[in-house]
Design a protein around this motif. Sequence first.
Motif, mmCIF file in Angstrom:
data_model
loop_
_atom_site.group_PDB
_atom_site.id
_atom_site.type_symbol
_atom_site.label_atom_id
_atom_site.label_comp_id
_atom_site.label_asym_id
_atom_site.label_seq_id
_atom_site.Cartn_x
_atom_site.Cartn_y
_atom_site.Cartn_z
ATOM 1 N N ALA A 173 -1.083 3.789 -3.054
ATOM 2 C CA ALA A 173 -2.507 3.587 -3.099
ATOM 3 C C ALA A 173 -3.074 4.080 -1.790
ATOM 4 O O ALA A 173 -2.360 4.281 -0.843
ATOM 5 N N ARG A 203 0.827 -1.203 0.000
ATOM 6 C CA ARG A 203 0.000 0.000 0.000
ATOM 7 C C ARG A 203 0.858 1.248 0.000
ATOM 8 O O ARG A 203 0.594 2.190 -0.752
ATOM 9 N N GLY A 247 -8.601 2.775 1.507
ATOM 10 C CA GLY A 247 -8.461 2.858 0.064
ATOM 11 C C GLY A 247 -9.144 4.074 -0.534
ATOM 12 O O GLY A 247 -9.540 5.019 0.159
#
Length: 438
Positions: free
Chosen positions: A13, A8, A79
Motif C-alpha cells: 500500500a 504498509r 498513502g
Amino acid sequence: MDNTRSRRVLLAAAGVAALAIPLAACSTGGGGESADGSVEITFLVPTAGTNIESAEAMVAAFEKENDDITVKVESQPAGTEGDNLMKTKLATGEMADVFWYNSGSLFQALNPDQNLAPLTDESWVGDMQDTMKAVVETDNGVYGAPFGATQAGAVVYNKKIYADLGLEVPTSWDEFAANNDKIKAAGITPVIQTYGDTWTSQLFVLGDFGNVLAQDEDWGTEYTAGERKYVDEPALAGFANQQEGFESGWWNEDFASALYDDGARMVATGEGAHYPILTGIVSTFQQNFPDQIDDIGVFPLPAQKAEDTKLTVWLPNAVYVPKTTEGAQLEAAKKFVAFINSPAGCDVQNTAMVPSGPYAISTCELGDDVPGLLKDMQVYFDEGNTNPALEFLSPIKGPNLENITVEVGSGIRPAEDGAALYDEDVKKQAQQLGLDGW
C-alpha cells in the motif's frame, strides 16, 4: 519500523495511516535568494509515523551547519492520497524544492526523467549500495538519495535456543528443516506463525524473493511483463516451503489466532525458535523485551541451495529534487540532500529514527549500541548477499496474497493451487495498471 509500517510495506500500500497533521500550504518552491545571499527552500514530508519529527531534527542539524539556508518543512498525507498529490504537484510545477518519497516502482511511476533533477554527479552517489542505486535511477541517471534505514523479510530467531541445542545458522532449506526437527523434539515450537494478523503470513513468499532473484536475475522485470509466474519454480518455493512447515507440524498450536505481538513475545522469551517477519520488529523487542534483546538474531529465509540464499531487503524511502527547483534553490537543495547522508546527517538518523536494519549508503553506519539483530544483518550487506524485495522492481502485487498464504499455511490449500490463485490475483491488478503482456 513499527507494526503499522510493516503492514504498509507488505501490502505494498502506499502509506501507513496518516497522522492528524494538517496539510501545509502548497508551495512552488523556496522563498528565493535574499539580498544578503541567504536562501530558503522547502522540504515536503509524508505525515506517516515519526516522519515529521525526523525531518525537523534533520533540518535543525542542517541549518546549524548552514546558517545561510533556511529549510521550511511542509507535510501532506501518506498513502494513495499522497501518491496522487505527488504526481499532481510535479505535473503542475508546484512541488517543494526537496521531497521525501518511496523508492522503487512507485518512484518510477513519477516519470523521473521528465520531472526530477538528475543527481548523478553528486559526490555521495558512489557511496550508495548497488541495490539502493538501482531503485532511484533510470537509464538516464540517478535521481534520489536514501533517507532512513533498510529492513529485511527474514527469520528472527532465539540465539539461546540455538546455543542450548548446539544448532548452527542454516544456509539451505534442508539445514533449516533439520534444525526445526531438533527443536520440535526438544519440546519447543520450531516456527511461529501469527495468522490472527493475516499480513504476517506472507513472509514465506515475500521474504523468499531474494532467493528467487539469485536464481533468475530478470525475474522482476519479466514478471512485470507477464513472462514469469508464481506457479513455476523458483518462485513456487515460497508457497511450497510454507506448506511443508504446516505438514511437518512446525507451527505453534494457536497459529490461526495468534497475533504479531504474540509472535514477538514467543521468540523473545524462547517459547518459539523462529519467526519469519520483517526486521522492523526490532522496535517491539526494544520496547517490550529489552532484557531479551541480546538473545535475538536474524538470518535469511533459506533457499533450497545455500549459494542462492540472499537476504530480502526492503529499501528505504529517498529524497528527490524536482526539475522546477532552479538556481540558488537547486544548489541549496543539493547541499541538503548531501547533508542527509553525511556523518552529521547520519547521526540524526540514528537518534531521531529507530533503525530497522543497516543503511543503504556507506557514509551512514549503525551505532555501536544497536541490537545484535541489526549487526547480524550488516554481515549480509557487507558480503553482498542481499537482494531487493519484489515491490522495488515491480508495481504488481495482488491484494489477496495474505489470504492465500493463510490458506496454504493452514493446510486448506496446497502450494501449487495457492500459487496459481495468486497468479490470477495479480493478473487483475496488472490489467488495471495497463501493463503489456497481461
